[in-house]
Motif scaffolding. Structure first.
Motif, PDB file in Angstrom:
ATOM      1  N   LEU A 133      -7.632   3.983   8.468  1.00 15.45           N
ATOM      2  CA  LEU A 133      -6.533   3.702   7.548  1.00 15.45           C
ATOM      3  C   LEU A 133      -5.419   3.009   8.314  1.00 15.45           C
ATOM      4  N   CYS A 134      -4.709   2.122   7.634  1.00 19.00           N
ATOM      5  CA  CYS A 134      -3.623   1.349   8.245  1.00 19.00           C
ATOM      6  C   CYS A 134      -2.338   1.575   7.464  1.00 19.00           C
ATOM      7  N   TRP A 135      -1.225   1.619   8.189  1.00 16.85           N
ATOM      8  CA  TRP A 135       0.094   1.754   7.584  1.00 16.85           C
ATOM      9  C   TRP A 135       1.053   0.782   8.251  1.00 16.85           C
ATOM     10  N   LEU A 136       2.058   0.398   7.513  1.00 22.41           N
ATOM     11  CA  LEU A 136       3.160  -0.385   8.040  1.00 22.41           C
ATOM     12  C   LEU A 136       4.108   0.572   8.762  1.00 22.41           C
ATOM     13  N   THR A 137       4.580   0.199   9.934  1.00 23.06           N
ATOM     14  CA  THR A 137       5.563   1.020  10.641  1.00 23.06           C
ATOM     15  C   THR A 137       6.975   0.651  10.181  1.00 23.06           C
ATOM     16  N   ALA A 138       7.940   1.427  10.619  1.00 22.81           N
ATOM     17  CA  ALA A 138       9.338   1.111  10.295  1.00 22.81           C
ATOM     18  C   ALA A 138       9.719  -0.256  10.855  1.00 22.81           C
ATOM     19  N   ALA A 139       9.216  -0.590  12.045  1.00 18.99           N
ATOM     20  CA  ALA A 139       9.494  -1.902  12.639  1.00 18.99           C
ATOM     21  C   ALA A 139       8.859  -3.014  11.803  1.00 18.99           C
ATOM     22  N   GLY A 140       7.659  -2.768  11.288  1.00 18.31           N
ATOM     23  CA  GLY A 140       6.998  -3.750  10.428  1.00 18.31           C
ATOM     24  C   GLY A 140       7.760  -3.965   9.137  1.00 18.31           C
ATOM     25  N   LEU A 141       8.237  -2.879   8.559  1.00 15.24           N
ATOM     26  CA  LEU A 141       9.024  -2.972   7.324  1.00 15.24           C
ATOM     27  C   LEU A 141      10.332  -3.722   7.576  1.00 15.24           C
ATOM     28  N   ALA A 142      10.990  -3.425   8.683  1.00 17.37           N
ATOM     29  CA  ALA A 142      12.250  -4.105   9.014  1.00 17.37           C
ATOM     30  C   ALA A 142      12.028  -5.605   9.189  1.00 17.37           C
ATOM     31  N   LEU A 143      10.932  -5.965   9.816  1.00 22.60           N
ATOM     32  CA  LEU A 143      10.619  -7.384  10.000  1.00 22.60           C
ATOM     33  C   LEU A 143      10.387  -8.074   8.654  1.00 22.60           C
ATOM     34  N   LEU A 144       9.648  -7.416   7.773  1.00 25.18           N
ATOM     35  CA  LEU A 144       9.421  -7.990   6.442  1.00 25.18           C
ATOM     36  C   LEU A 144      10.734  -8.141   5.677  1.00 25.18           C
ATOM     37  N   GLN A 145      11.594  -7.152   5.785  1.00 27.86           N
ATOM     38  CA  GLN A 145      12.879  -7.227   5.080  1.00 27.86           C
ATOM     39  C   GLN A 145      13.713  -8.399   5.584  1.00 27.86           C
ATOM     40  N   LYS A 146      13.606  -8.715   6.876  1.00 25.76           N
ATOM     41  CA  LYS A 146      14.311  -9.874   7.433  1.00 25.76           C
ATOM     42  C   LYS A 146      13.784 -11.186   6.856  1.00 25.76           C
ATOM     43  N   THR A 147      12.499 -11.199   6.536  1.00 23.28           N
ATOM     44  CA  THR A 147      11.887 -12.447   6.071  1.00 23.28           C
ATOM     45  C   THR A 147      11.876 -12.580   4.554  1.00 23.28           C
ATOM     46  N   ALA A 154       0.824  -1.217   0.000  1.00 24.20           N
ATOM     47  CA  ALA A 154       0.000   0.000   0.000  1.00 24.20           C
ATOM     48  C   ALA A 154       0.853   1.261   0.000  1.00 24.20           C
ATOM     49  N   GLY A 155       2.065   1.161   0.542  1.00 23.38           N
ATOM     50  CA  GLY A 155       2.956   2.315   0.562  1.00 23.38           C
ATOM     51  C   GLY A 155       2.534   3.387   1.540  1.00 23.38           C
ATOM     52  N   PRO A 156       3.014   4.606   1.330  1.00 22.18           N
ATOM     53  CA  PRO A 156       2.795   5.691   2.292  1.00 22.18           C
ATOM     54  C   PRO A 156       1.357   6.191   2.357  1.00 22.18           C
ATOM     55  N   THR A 157       0.528   5.837   1.387  1.00 20.36           N
ATOM     56  CA  THR A 157      -0.866   6.296   1.437  1.00 20.36           C
ATOM     57  C   THR A 157      -1.704   5.460   2.388  1.00 20.36           C
ATOM     58  N   GLY A 158      -1.185   4.295   2.801  1.00 18.14           N
ATOM     59  CA  GLY A 158      -1.941   3.435   3.706  1.00 18.14           C
ATOM     60  C   GLY A 158      -3.085   2.746   2.988  1.00 18.14           C
ATOM     61  N   MET A 159      -3.892   2.039   3.772  1.00 19.03           N
ATOM     62  CA  MET A 159      -5.003   1.290   3.189  1.00 19.03           C
ATOM     63  C   MET A 159      -6.124   1.174   4.210  1.00 19.03           C
ATOM     64  N   PRO A 160      -7.378   1.327   3.764  1.00 18.65           N
ATOM     65  CA  PRO A 160      -8.509   1.143   4.677  1.00 18.65           C
ATOM     66  C   PRO A 160      -8.586  -0.302   5.181  1.00 18.65           C
ATOM     67  N   THR A 161      -9.036  -0.441   6.406  1.00 19.95           N
ATOM     68  CA  THR A 161      -9.156  -1.750   7.047  1.00 19.95           C
ATOM     69  C   THR A 161      -9.896  -2.755   6.180  1.00 19.95           C
ATOM     70  N   LEU A 162     -11.028  -2.373   5.625  1.00 19.28           N
ATOM     71  CA  LEU A 162     -11.821  -3.326   4.841  1.00 19.28           C
ATOM     72  C   LEU A 162     -11.115  -3.742   3.555  1.00 19.28           C
ATOM     73  N   GLU A 163     -10.299  -2.863   2.998  1.00 17.22           N
ATOM     74  CA  GLU A 163      -9.520  -3.224   1.812  1.00 17.22           C
ATOM     75  C   GLU A 163      -8.439  -4.236   2.187  1.00 17.22           C
ATOM     76  N   VAL A 164      -7.831  -4.060   3.350  1.00 19.97           N
ATOM     77  CA  VAL A 164      -6.862  -5.053   3.832  1.00 19.97           C
ATOM     78  C   VAL A 164      -7.558  -6.403   3.928  1.00 19.97           C
ATOM     79  N   ALA A 165      -8.737  -6.429   4.544  1.00 16.19           N
ATOM     80  CA  ALA A 165      -9.491  -7.681   4.700  1.00 16.19           C
ATOM     81  C   ALA A 165      -9.800  -8.307   3.343  1.00 16.19           C
ATOM     82  N   ASN A 166     -10.158  -7.498   2.351  1.00 15.30           N
ATOM     83  CA  ASN A 166     -10.484  -8.011   1.014  1.00 15.30           C
ATOM     84  C   ASN A 166      -9.284  -8.623   0.308  1.00 15.30           C
ATOM     85  N   ARG A 167      -8.091  -8.172   0.645  1.00 16.11           N
ATOM     86  CA  ARG A 167      -6.891  -8.659  -0.036  1.00 16.11           C
ATOM     87  C   ARG A 167      -6.226  -9.842   0.668  1.00 16.11           C
ATOM     88  N   MET A 168      -6.755 -10.236   1.794  1.00 15.40           N
ATOM     89  CA  MET A 168      -6.155 -11.337   2.554  1.00 15.40           C
ATOM     90  C   MET A 168      -6.185 -12.636   1.756  1.00 15.40           C
TER      91      MET A 168
END
Length: 130
Positions: free
Chosen positions: A81-95, A34-48
């Protein structure tokens, strides 16, 4: 079903040591996209990958781990709206690399052209069900 279970177990072996479930990992990947614009909760649910009736609880857990942040949408107060934090991004980069290796390992019995066909067939199956 057995092949899906194999893939799920292999993915789980990568994310579980980081304190994540596969659904939580999926949310983090969605929000990275989603990037810096974030994403609405229901859109996150739809993409799961897996449907989840408890998206709010899932997001609550990720927010408690400080891997995402949420705020009410200024244009539509019914929406968050939901966003990934820096800690979330760092965790994803590790994986990222272990997940790529896991995908390769899961599909190692298929040649490149078979992988392409397999992916196309799975997409057609999903499309037929809405």
């Amino acid at each position: 079903m057995r092949a899906a279970d194999l893939a799920r177990r292999q993915m789980n072996a990568v994310v579980e040591p980081h304190g994540l479930t596969l659904q939580q990992f999926n949310v983090l990947r969605i929000l990275r996209g989603a990037g810096p614009t974030g994403m609405p909760t229901l859109e996150v649910a739809n993409r799961m990958v897996e449907e989840t009736p408890g998206i709010t609880r899932l997001l609550d857990r990720l927010e408690q781990k400080q891997l995402i942040r949420r705020q009410r949408c200024p244009k539509d107060r019914r929406q968050h709206l939901c966003w990934l934090t820096a800690a979330g991004l760092a965790l994803l980069q590790k994986t990222d690399a272990p997940i790529a290796r896991t995908h390769e390992n899961t599909l190692k019995g298929l040649r490149r052209k078979d992988r392409v066909a397999f992916n196309r067939l799975l997409g057609a199956m999903r499309a037929a069900h809405g």
